[in-house]
Design a protein around this motif. Structure first.
Motif, short mmCIF file in Angstrom:
data_model
loop_
_atom_site.label_atom_id
_atom_site.label_comp_id
_atom_site.label_asym_id
_atom_site.label_seq_id
_atom_site.Cartn_x
_atom_site.Cartn_y
_atom_site.Cartn_z
N ARG A 167 0.86 -1.19 0.00
CA ARG A 167 0.00 0.00 0.00
C ARG A 167 0.89 1.24 0.00
O ARG A 167 1.81 1.34 0.82
CB ARG A 167 -0.93 0.01 1.20
N ILE A 168 0.61 2.16 -0.91
CA ILE A 168 1.42 3.38 -1.05
C ILE A 168 0.48 4.59 -1.08
O ILE A 168 -0.49 4.62 -1.85
CB ILE A 168 2.26 3.35 -2.34
N GLY A 169 0.77 5.57 -0.26
CA GLY A 169 0.05 6.83 -0.27
C GLY A 169 1.00 7.98 -0.60
O GLY A 169 2.09 8.07 -0.02
N LEU A 170 0.61 8.82 -1.56
CA LEU A 170 1.45 9.95 -1.99
C LEU A 170 0.65 11.24 -1.86
O LEU A 170 -0.47 11.34 -2.38
CB LEU A 170 1.89 9.78 -3.44
N ALA A 171 1.22 12.23 -1.19
CA ALA A 171 0.58 13.54 -1.05
C ALA A 171 1.61 14.61 -1.37
O ALA A 171 2.77 14.51 -0.97
CB ALA A 171 0.02 13.72 0.35
N SER A 172 1.18 15.65 -2.08
CA SER A 172 2.09 16.75 -2.42
C SER A 172 1.32 18.03 -2.63
O SER A 172 0.12 18.02 -2.96
CB SER A 172 2.91 16.42 -3.68
N ALA A 173 2.01 19.13 -2.43
CA ALA A 173 1.46 20.46 -2.68
C ALA A 173 2.58 21.34 -3.19
O ALA A 173 3.71 21.25 -2.70
CB ALA A 173 0.83 21.05 -1.42
N LYS A 174 2.27 22.17 -4.17
CA LYS A 174 3.30 23.05 -4.71
C LYS A 174 2.68 24.36 -5.19
O LYS A 174 1.47 24.44 -5.48
CB LYS A 174 4.04 22.39 -5.87
N ALA A 175 3.53 25.39 -5.26
CA ALA A 175 3.14 26.70 -5.78
C ALA A 175 4.27 27.24 -6.65
O ALA A 175 5.44 27.07 -6.31
CB ALA A 175 2.84 27.66 -4.63
N ASP A 176 3.90 27.86 -7.77
CA ASP A 176 4.88 28.40 -8.72
C ASP A 176 4.47 29.82 -9.09
O ASP A 176 3.29 30.10 -9.32
CB ASP A 176 4.95 27.53 -9.98
N TYR A 177 5.48 30.69 -9.19
CA TYR A 177 5.24 32.10 -9.51
C TYR A 177 6.17 32.53 -10.64
O TYR A 177 7.35 32.20 -10.64
CB TYR A 177 5.48 32.97 -8.28
N ARG A 178 5.61 33.23 -11.60
CA ARG A 178 6.39 33.76 -12.73
C ARG A 178 6.30 35.29 -12.72
O ARG A 178 5.22 35.86 -12.64
CB ARG A 178 5.85 33.22 -14.05
N GLN A 179 7.48 35.94 -12.82
CA GLN A 179 7.57 37.40 -12.81
C GLN A 179 8.41 37.88 -13.99
O GLN A 179 9.62 37.63 -14.03
CB GLN A 179 8.20 37.89 -11.50
N PRO A 180 7.82 38.53 -14.99
CA PRO A 180 8.63 39.11 -16.06
C PRO A 180 9.49 40.26 -15.53
O PRO A 180 8.98 41.15 -14.83
CB PRO A 180 7.59 39.62 -17.07
N LEU A 181 10.78 40.22 -15.84
CA LEU A 181 11.67 41.30 -15.44
C LEU A 181 11.77 42.37 -16.51
O LEU A 181 11.93 43.55 -16.20
CB LEU A 181 13.06 40.74 -15.12
N ASN A 182 11.72 41.93 -17.76
CA ASN A 182 11.65 42.86 -18.89
C ASN A 182 11.04 42.10 -20.06
O ASN A 182 10.49 41.00 -19.89
CB ASN A 182 13.04 43.44 -19.23
N ALA A 183 11.16 42.65 -21.25
CA ALA A 183 10.50 42.04 -22.41
C ALA A 183 11.08 40.67 -22.77
O ALA A 183 10.40 39.87 -23.42
CB ALA A 183 10.59 42.98 -23.61
N THR A 184 12.32 40.38 -22.35
CA THR A 184 12.96 39.12 -22.77
C THR A 184 13.40 38.23 -21.61
O THR A 184 13.94 37.16 -21.84
CB THR A 184 14.20 39.43 -23.63
N THR A 185 13.16 38.65 -20.36
CA THR A 185 13.67 37.89 -19.22
C THR A 185 12.55 37.64 -18.21
O THR A 185 11.77 38.54 -17.90
CB THR A 185 14.81 38.64 -18.53
N ASN A 186 12.49 36.40 -17.68
CA ASN A 186 11.51 36.02 -16.68
C ASN A 186 12.21 35.43 -15.46
O ASN A 186 13.24 34.75 -15.58
CB ASN A 186 10.53 34.98 -17.24
N LEU A 187 11.64 35.67 -14.31
CA LEU A 187 12.10 35.08 -13.07
C LEU A 187 11.03 34.12 -12.56
O LEU A 187 9.85 34.47 -12.50
CB LEU A 187 12.36 36.17 -12.02
#
Length: 603
Positions: free
Chosen positions: A415-435
């Motif tokens: 028997r295997i139980g798997l639990a996960s939670a995640k959050a992701d954020y994208r921030q454009p720094l300028n017209a060609t670069t993302n963080l």
């Protein structure tokens, strides 16, 4: 420490097996029914006597292949390619001279349609953002199962239930970006219909946004999701017959109106298959040779269900829910024989019933914070996997005219139980670069029980294992000075505990940098340079110290003292129209985990 150097030519050609001293080479060409070359076909050289794999390689863009260092013997070449059926050569013998195999022809897979209207079509292979994308839904030859579809991916081989990518094991399989690390994923993919797959992503150099597990990389299987307006659906069926019969059916339904989209898929697979394995063993201490033959026919019935919904909220928000269920019922009736040259012969009948149930749920949320590209996503996942196997084994031992029978009952439950939670954020720094920033927590709880009784053997073992991982990452990506680049750093901290005959406790944290550079050389040629550090954690099967009985002469057990292995991967790739045709790779693994075969005193 372990150093492994792999040179890949002509689209992920795999490193070849250890070379023999003989200079004999086997070469040939793969063509279609019109005599045109079939590029990048998978070529496997098999021994004629037992169909054992000798070498595997990828054909070049012109369909040509060469297998050096082939010892004398009788062989056959087996060939497959995306968009075509499979084929094989006639039998041939290798002596002392180089062998040129007659051209192997592959037929384009046919599909009869009443009407075809081509609006647009994705290319079968794409190289984008450091990953190879195989658009399975655009291929008329998608395999009957997900595993058969994987076998047609360039550079990937499935050998003896092991998935090998670019000559390396340690591949992390994901389905819709969700890990299957702790489950019998190969067993699931054997009966999972490939008609539900949209595309397969082969990521040999994952960035910081993805899990650090998988020393050879990540294979992400993306399932189809119908988003057509209105109410619509499709029903497909298939059937085949070889030595045994296979059949399947798939129903896909979708309803989209206004902000609501509801979709669902139901499938059923019936597969009657078999496996045959012949092995030879030599006990160097006693000089006794063992010849083993095994024939394993099996009948599998596997229904799958998938239902989900998306709802668009005001202010550029989307919330969704997804439920999956996979059921498998397999009956195995196997016969094997072990013949020893000291006169001791063992014959085994194995009747095993295996039941597998897998259920998974996902809740997801996405918000576009503005029109410039700021974005926040969140996912919560939970899955439950249960596997039960009840085997009744009969061993007949014959020594001359003396016969003795041993009846065993082998009951294994997991028997295997798997639990996960995640959050992701994208921030454009300028017209060609993302963080990009993100965090993830996950927890796996595993319980395994083994009861073995009969024939003077009484064994009851239990093993419990929990593994918790916390991760966070930062990654920047963009375009500048003619380069498309990506650089990131991921940190993961692992807490693992196991209980069996002895306790297992692990606490460790590591950093995993990654970088990737892409640059166009001409209008059609491009180059990619990448590096990533990966981790290979021992699975609970690797750590479980309890003895698992396989046959009268074979058993296996894990090692609770295993520690993770770490791999540094380097890659240089050249692409033609965004499709790779030359890849040079180097990787170095520390504290490598491997299977060791040893002889123990008889009891």
């Amino acid at each position: 420490m372990k150093a492994l150097f792999s040179l890949l030519l002509m689209l992920l050609a795999l490193p070849m097996a250890a070379q023999q001293l003989t200079p004999t080479a086997v070469s040939g060409r793969v063509i279609d029914n019109n005599g045109q070359a079939v590029p990048f076909a998978s070529v496997v050289l098999r021994q004629l006597a037992d169909s054992a794999v000798v070498q595997a390689i990828q054909a070049s863009e012109t369909g040509r292949y060469q297998l050096p260092g082939v010892p004398a013997g009788r062989y056959r070449v087996q060939v497959s390619a995306v968009g075509y059926g499979s084929g094989r050569s006639a039998e041939f013998a290798v002596a002392t001279k180089a062998m040129v195999v007659p051209d192997v022809r592959l037929a384009v897979a046919a599909q009869v349609l009443d009407e075809v209207r081509v609006v647009g079509q994705k290319p079968l292979l794409e190289m984008t953002a450091g990953k190879l994308v195989v658009n399975v839904s655009g291929s008329l030859t998608a395999g009957a199962t997900a595993l058969e579809a994987l076998e047609k991916v360039p550079g990937l081989l499935v050998l003896n239930n092991r998935i090998v990518l670019a000559g390396q094991e340690g591949v992390l399989i994901q389905i819709d970006g969700r890990t299957t690390q702790y489950t019998d994923v190969v067993g699931v993919l054997k009966d999972f219909p490939s008609s539900t797959i949209e595309r397969i992503e082969v990521i040999t150099q994952p960035g910081a946004t993805r899990d650090a597990a998988g020393t050879a990389g990540i294979i992400n299987i993306i399932l189809k999701k119908n988003t057509d307006l209105g109410t619509n659906g499709t029903l497909t069926t298939n059937a085949a017959y070889g030595r045994f019969a296979k059949a399947g059916a798939l129903l896909d339904l979708n309803h989209r109106a206004g902000p609501l989209n509801v979709f669902g898929t139901a499938s059923y697979n019936y597969r009657h298959t078999y496996e045959q394995l012949n092995t030879a063993r030599l006990d160097t201490r006693t000089g006794i040779r063992y010849e083993q033959q095994s024939y394993q026919p099996r009948l599998t019935q596997a229904p799958t269900f998938r239902v989900g919904a998306d709802y668009r909220l005001p202010r550029r928000q989307i919330v969704g829910v997804l439920l999956n269920a996979y059921l498998n019922r397999t009956q195995l009736n196997a016969q094997s024989s072990t013949l020893a040259d000291n006169g001791v012969n063992v014959f085994t009948d194995n009747n095993t019933a295996r039941n597998t149930n897998s259920y998974a749920g996902n809740l997801n949320y996405k918000i576009l914070l503005d029109t410039l590209g700021r974005e926040l996503t969140a996912d919560v996942d939970y899955s439950r996997y249960t596997a039960g196997s009840l085997g009744l084994l009969t061993n007949q031992v014959r020594v001359g005219d003396v016969r003795r029978q041993q009846d065993l009952r082998n009951d294994q439950q997991t028997r295997i139980g798997l639990a996960s939670a995640k959050a992701d954020y994208r921030q454009p720094l300028n017209a060609t670069t993302n963080l990009l920033l993100g965090a993830k927590v996950s927890r796996a709880t595993i319980e395994s029980r083994l009861d073995l009784a009969g024939g003077g053997v009484e064994q009851r073992n239990q093993f419990g294992y929990t593994e918790s991982i916390g991760a966070a990452y930062v990654q920047a990506e963009g375009r500048s000075l003619g380069l498309t680049w990506q650089a990131g750093l991921r940190g993961e901290y692992t807490l693992a505990n196991g209980t069996a005959a002895s306790s297992i406790r692990r606490r460790y944290g590591q950093l995993f940098p990654s970088v990737s550079l892409d640059r166009p050389l001409t209008k059609v040629l491009g180059a990619n340079l990448a590096y990533s550090r990966r981790i290979g954690r021992p699975s609970y099967q690797d750590l479980n110290p309890n003895l698992v009985y396989l046959d009268p002469y074979t058993s296996q057990r894990g090692n609770p003292l295993l520690t993770p292995q770490f791999t540094g991967n380097y890659k240089l790739a050249l692409t033609y129209q965004k499709q790779p045709f030359f890849i040079l790779g180097y990787n170095r693994t520390r504290d490598a985990i491997s299977l060791v075969t040893a002889t123990e005193d008889s009891t």
